[in-house]
Write an enzyme that holds these catalytic residues in place. Structure first.
Site, PDB file in Angstrom:
ATOM      1  N   GLU A 105     -15.393  35.645 -18.599  1.00 50.34           N
ATOM      2  CA  GLU A 105     -15.672  35.660 -17.516  1.00 50.34           C
ATOM      3  C   GLU A 105     -17.375  34.771 -17.846  1.00 50.34           C
ATOM      4  OE1 GLU A 105     -15.782  36.309 -13.686  1.00 50.34           O
ATOM      5  OE2 GLU A 105     -17.870  35.939 -13.733  1.00 50.34           O
ATOM      6  N   GLY A 162       3.053  40.485   3.936  1.00 53.49           N
ATOM      7  CA  GLY A 162       2.082  39.164   3.622  1.00 53.49           C
ATOM      8  C   GLY A 162       1.637  40.188   2.228  1.00 53.49           C
ATOM      9  N   THR A 163       0.922  39.016   1.384  1.00 47.23           N
ATOM     10  CA  THR A 163       0.617  39.589   0.221  1.00 47.23           C
ATOM     11  C   THR A 163       0.026  41.635  -0.106  1.00 47.23           C
ATOM     12  OG1 THR A 163      -0.318  37.799   0.110  1.00 47.23           O
ATOM     13  CG2 THR A 163      -0.991  38.664  -1.441  1.00 47.23           C
ATOM     14  N   ALA A 189     -13.995  38.179 -14.216  1.00 47.88           N
ATOM     15  CA  ALA A 189     -13.802  39.504 -14.074  1.00 47.88           C
ATOM     16  C   ALA A 189     -14.250  39.980 -12.863  1.00 47.88           C
ATOM     17  CB  ALA A 189     -14.940  40.140 -15.010  1.00 47.88           C
ATOM     18  N   THR A 195      -9.255  34.211 -10.760  1.00 48.04           N
ATOM     19  CA  THR A 195     -11.280  33.196 -10.873  1.00 48.04           C
ATOM     20  C   THR A 195     -10.943  32.563  -8.653  1.00 48.04           C
ATOM     21  OG1 THR A 195      -9.185  31.227 -10.758  1.00 48.04           O
ATOM     22  CG2 THR A 195     -11.332  32.135 -12.762  1.00 48.04           C
ATOM     23  N   ARG A 226      -9.273  33.698  -4.812  1.00 44.53           N
ATOM     24  CA  ARG A 226      -8.496  33.355  -3.831  1.00 44.53           C
ATOM     25  C   ARG A 226      -8.875  32.165  -2.677  1.00 44.53           C
ATOM     26  NH1 ARG A 226      -3.387  36.426  -3.761  1.00 44.53           N
ATOM     27  NH2 ARG A 226      -2.626  35.851  -1.875  1.00 44.53           N
ATOM     28  N   HIS A 242     -17.181  73.180  -2.015  1.00 40.72           N
ATOM     29  CA  HIS A 242     -17.607  72.908  -3.303  1.00 40.72           C
ATOM     30  C   HIS A 242     -16.185  73.900  -3.577  1.00 40.72           C
ATOM     31  CE1 HIS A 242     -18.949  73.906  -7.084  1.00 40.72           C
ATOM     32  NE2 HIS A 242     -18.259  74.997  -7.248  1.00 40.72           N
ATOM     33  N   ILE A 271      -9.142  41.244  -9.055  1.00 40.59           N
ATOM     34  CA  ILE A 271      -7.629  41.874 -10.016  1.00 40.59           C
ATOM     35  C   ILE A 271      -7.944  41.004 -11.157  1.00 40.59           C
ATOM     36  CG2 ILE A 271      -6.028  39.665  -9.845  1.00 40.59           C
ATOM     37  CD1 ILE A 271      -6.814  38.699  -7.651  1.00 40.59           C
TER      38      ILE A 271
HETATM   39  P1  NAI Z   1     -12.608  37.267  -7.102  1.00 46.22           P
HETATM   40  O1  NAI Z   1     -14.397  36.340  -6.873  1.00 46.22           O
HETATM   41  O2  NAI Z   1     -13.207  38.444  -7.426  1.00 46.22           O
HETATM   42  O3  NAI Z   1     -13.406  37.234  -8.897  1.00 46.22           O
HETATM   43  C1  NAI Z   1     -13.522  35.722  -9.822  1.00 46.22           C
HETATM   44  C2  NAI Z   1     -13.940  35.597 -11.249  1.00 46.22           C
HETATM   45  O4  NAI Z   1     -13.679  34.962 -11.714  1.00 46.22           O
HETATM   46  C3  NAI Z   1     -15.230  35.706 -10.702  1.00 46.22           C
HETATM   47  O5  NAI Z   1     -16.451  36.910 -11.790  1.00 46.22           O
HETATM   48  C4  NAI Z   1     -15.644  34.196 -11.249  1.00 46.22           C
HETATM   49  O6  NAI Z   1     -17.081  34.265 -12.117  1.00 46.22           O
HETATM   50  C5  NAI Z   1     -14.754  34.187 -12.299  1.00 46.22           C
HETATM   51  N1  NAI Z   1     -14.372  32.191 -12.948  1.00 46.22           N
HETATM   52  C6  NAI Z   1     -13.857  31.456 -11.830  1.00 46.22           C
HETATM   53  N2  NAI Z   1     -14.267  30.348 -12.682  1.00 46.22           N
HETATM   54  C7  NAI Z   1     -14.796  30.555 -13.869  1.00 46.22           C
HETATM   55  C8  NAI Z   1     -13.983  30.557 -15.268  1.00 46.22           C
HETATM   56  N3  NAI Z   1     -13.531  28.570 -14.902  1.00 46.22           N
HETATM   57  N4  NAI Z   1     -14.037  30.473 -16.139  1.00 46.22           N
HETATM   58  C9  NAI Z   1     -14.795  31.944 -16.285  1.00 46.22           C
HETATM   59  N5  NAI Z   1     -14.282  33.069 -15.102  1.00 46.22           N
HETATM   60  C10 NAI Z   1     -14.246  32.180 -13.926  1.00 46.22           C
HETATM   61  O7  NAI Z   1     -11.026  36.243  -7.482  1.00 46.22           O
HETATM   62  P2  NAI Z   1     -10.498  37.651  -7.761  1.00 46.22           P
HETATM   63  O8  NAI Z   1     -10.521  38.776  -8.653  1.00 46.22           O
HETATM   64  O9  NAI Z   1      -9.665  36.404  -8.058  1.00 46.22           O
HETATM   65  O10 NAI Z   1      -9.634  38.368  -6.674  1.00 46.22           O
HETATM   66  C11 NAI Z   1      -9.748  37.180  -5.653  1.00 46.22           C
HETATM   67  C12 NAI Z   1      -9.798  37.868  -4.365  1.00 46.22           C
HETATM   68  O11 NAI Z   1      -8.707  39.547  -3.686  1.00 46.22           O
HETATM   69  C13 NAI Z   1     -11.386  38.732  -3.716  1.00 46.22           C
HETATM   70  O12 NAI Z   1     -11.957  38.011  -2.358  1.00 46.22           O
HETATM   71  C14 NAI Z   1     -11.018  39.704  -4.171  1.00 46.22           C
HETATM   72  O13 NAI Z   1     -12.029  40.918  -3.096  1.00 46.22           O
HETATM   73  C15 NAI Z   1      -9.162  40.323  -3.486  1.00 46.22           C
HETATM   74  N6  NAI Z   1      -9.112  41.793  -4.442  1.00 46.22           N
HETATM   75  C16 NAI Z   1      -9.544  42.394  -3.497  1.00 46.22           C
HETATM   76  C17 NAI Z   1      -8.593  43.449  -4.054  1.00 46.22           C
HETATM   77  C18 NAI Z   1      -9.402  45.367  -3.879  1.00 46.22           C
HETATM   78  O14 NAI Z   1      -9.742  45.446  -2.083  1.00 46.22           O
HETATM   79  N7  NAI Z   1      -9.212  45.809  -4.599  1.00 46.22           N
HETATM   80  C19 NAI Z   1      -8.105  43.741  -4.870  1.00 46.22           C
HETATM   81  C20 NAI Z   1      -7.421  42.115  -5.264  1.00 46.22           C
HETATM   82  C21 NAI Z   1      -7.818  41.432  -4.804  1.00 46.22           C
END
Ligand code: NAI
Length: 461
Positions: free
Chosen positions: A199, A40-41, A177, A267, A269, A440, A180
């Protein structure tokens, strides 16, 4: 046509884990997957490739900034971007082939192609209709679109395109911010790209404990990432390999346009359920596009869903846990997921990890709590690797001392968080952690010290 106990649509972490557990519990399982590879992704264009790039670029950062300090002198490495992408691809291939091997080992049938559900008990793949007592929708998610922003996956990219850019851009605007944006922003910042994150909210990483988010932003700023907060992106256009991003500052409605070489749209998924035939089947959906479920069951008998396609955090490990739980249910056992103890990790340097409640959530709930905090400045190992900037924060019930949450920013935070997860699963108190001997010198001593700080105090603070 073939008959199965269970057909799972989607071979990502939710689907493949569910399939393996179903097979281990004696069920005949088929997994429908249309990509050329399983995983998958997460394995193909998400968690795994991004971690390979984070590792490579972190190594570069070490060579450029820390090697000389440690007496490692000489020419610092130059970046061969094509080789770095090849290394990333090898990492993907090794892992996706691993899932294929596990399918063979467990006798899970891979039904190659894209599936639809013409009726309950039936899954169509290509021209063939297969039968199944239970059908599991594990189709995951895809990047959400943003009004006014047209993704071409070359100049204006999602996380998928960001993994395979033709060349390292001189500048990049990251919209969002979130996880991703900050992980991929870190990758390119370390490669020398001028990264600006725009953001909407007034803080980075929505939902994260505010104190951690603030410290995190400070550290990333020191690493060269620029933040424009409280700014709503209105649109982005690409022309001749360059892009323009327009945003409006929320405080005064003023509009600003940035010129850049590349735009990463991060922004959020959305569930990927198009083309499955769910509407015709009469499957109830949530307002925000997820499949509506109760203990993974949809309103259609024998049709289940899990992972990013249903409500909850879009995390591979949440989907995996749901996959195991649903397999147990389908095998007549009792499957369970504890949604209160699902860790979240951001794999930047330093890593950021959390589990349970944030201070803001506890305040809102009116819960009496205490805070035990310990800085990595007091941790010998962290200091030795130049990563003493962060801290561990444990939140415990004021009266019972039961651990309610933990938030870590620092080295190996994504691994450290799990001792707190286990403790929380056992309903442990902060004192339980504090009285447990920690080797430690390890980073994990910082977790113990934070637990000690919930009681009579940390030793090295
Ligand atoms: P996210 O939901 O974490 O962050 C999106 C950000 O975009 C938010 O802060 C939001 O306020 C901002 N935003 C939305 N519309 C906007 C606009 N028009 N102008 C400016 N800012 C705006 O989404 P992200 O980073 O795309 O991740 C998607 C999903 O993938 C999340 O659920 C995340 O948990 C998951 N993911 C998890 C990872 C991990 O566990 N390490 C790694 C990558 C993704």
């Amino acid at each position: 046509m073939a008959s199965f106990d269970v057909i799972i649509i989607g071979g990502g972490p939710g689907g493949y884990v569910c399939a393996i557990r179903c097979a281990q519990l004696g069920l005949k399982v088929g997994v429908v997957e249309g990509r050329d590879t399983l995983g998958g992704t997460c394995l193909n264009v998400g968690c795994i490739p991004s971690k390979a790039l984070l590792h490579a670029t972190h190594s570069l950062h070490e060579a450029e900034h820390n090697f000389a300090k440690m007496g490692l002198k000489g020419k610092s490495p130059s970046v061969d971007w094509d080789q770095m992408k090849a290394y990333k691809q090898e990492t993907i291939d090794g892992n996706t082939k691993g899932i294929e091997f596990l399918f063979k080992k467990n006798k899970v049938t891979w039904l190659k192609g894209w599936g639809t559900i013409p009726a309950a008990g039936q899954v169509k793949v290509g021209d063939e209709v297969h039968e199944a007592k239970s059908i599991v929708i594990a189709t995951g998610s895809e990047p959400a679109s943003l009004a006014g922003v047209e993704v071409d996956e070359k100049t204006i990219v999602t996380s998928t395109g960001a993994l395979v850019l033709n060349k390292i851009p001189k500048s990049m605007v990251v919209i969002g911010a979130g996880v991703i944006g900050l992980e991929m922003g870190s990758v390119y910042a370390r490669l020398g790209t001028e990264v600006t994150v725009v953001e909407y909210l007034d803080a980075i990483t929505p939902g994260m404990d505010a104190e951690v988010a603030k410290a995190f932003q400070k550290i990333l700023t020191k690493q060269g990432i620029k933040f424009i907060l409280g700014a709503a992106v209105q649109g982005a256009t690409a022309k001749g390999g360059k892009a323009k991003v327009t945003y409006k500052l929320r405080k005064d409605d003023s509009e600003v346009t940035l010129d850049t070489d590349c735009v990463l749209v991060a922004t959020g998924r959305k569930p990927y359920v198009d083309g499955l035939g769910l509407e015709a089947l009469g499957v109830e959906m949530e307002k925000r596009g997820q499949v509506k479920t109760h203990h993974f069951a949809t309103n259609i008998k024998g049709v289940y869903a899990l992972g990013d396609a249903i409500v909850g955090p879009m995390l591979a490990h949440k989907a995996e846990d749901e996959g195991m739980a649903l397999a147990e249910i389908l095998a007549g056992k009792s499957g369970h997921v504890n949604y209160d103890v699902i860790p979240g990790v951001i794999y930047t340097t330093p890593e950021v990890a959390s589990v349970g409640q944030t201070e803001e959530q506890l305040k809102e709930a009116g819960r009496a709590y205490k805070v035990g905090k310990f800085s990595f400045m007091g941790n010998a190992r962290a200091k030795a690797i130049f990563q003493a900037d962060g801290f561990v924060k444990i939140l415990a019930d004021k009266d019972t001392d039961r651990i309610l949450g933990a938030h870590i920013i620092g080295p190996m935070a994504g691994d450290l968080i799990h001792e707190v997860c286990v403790a929380m699963e056992f309903g442990a108190s902060a004192q339980d952690l504090a009285l447990t001997c920690h080797a430690h010198p390890t980073y994990s001593e910082a977790v113990r010290e934070a637990a000690l700080a919930c009681g009579d105090g940390a030793i090295h603070a």
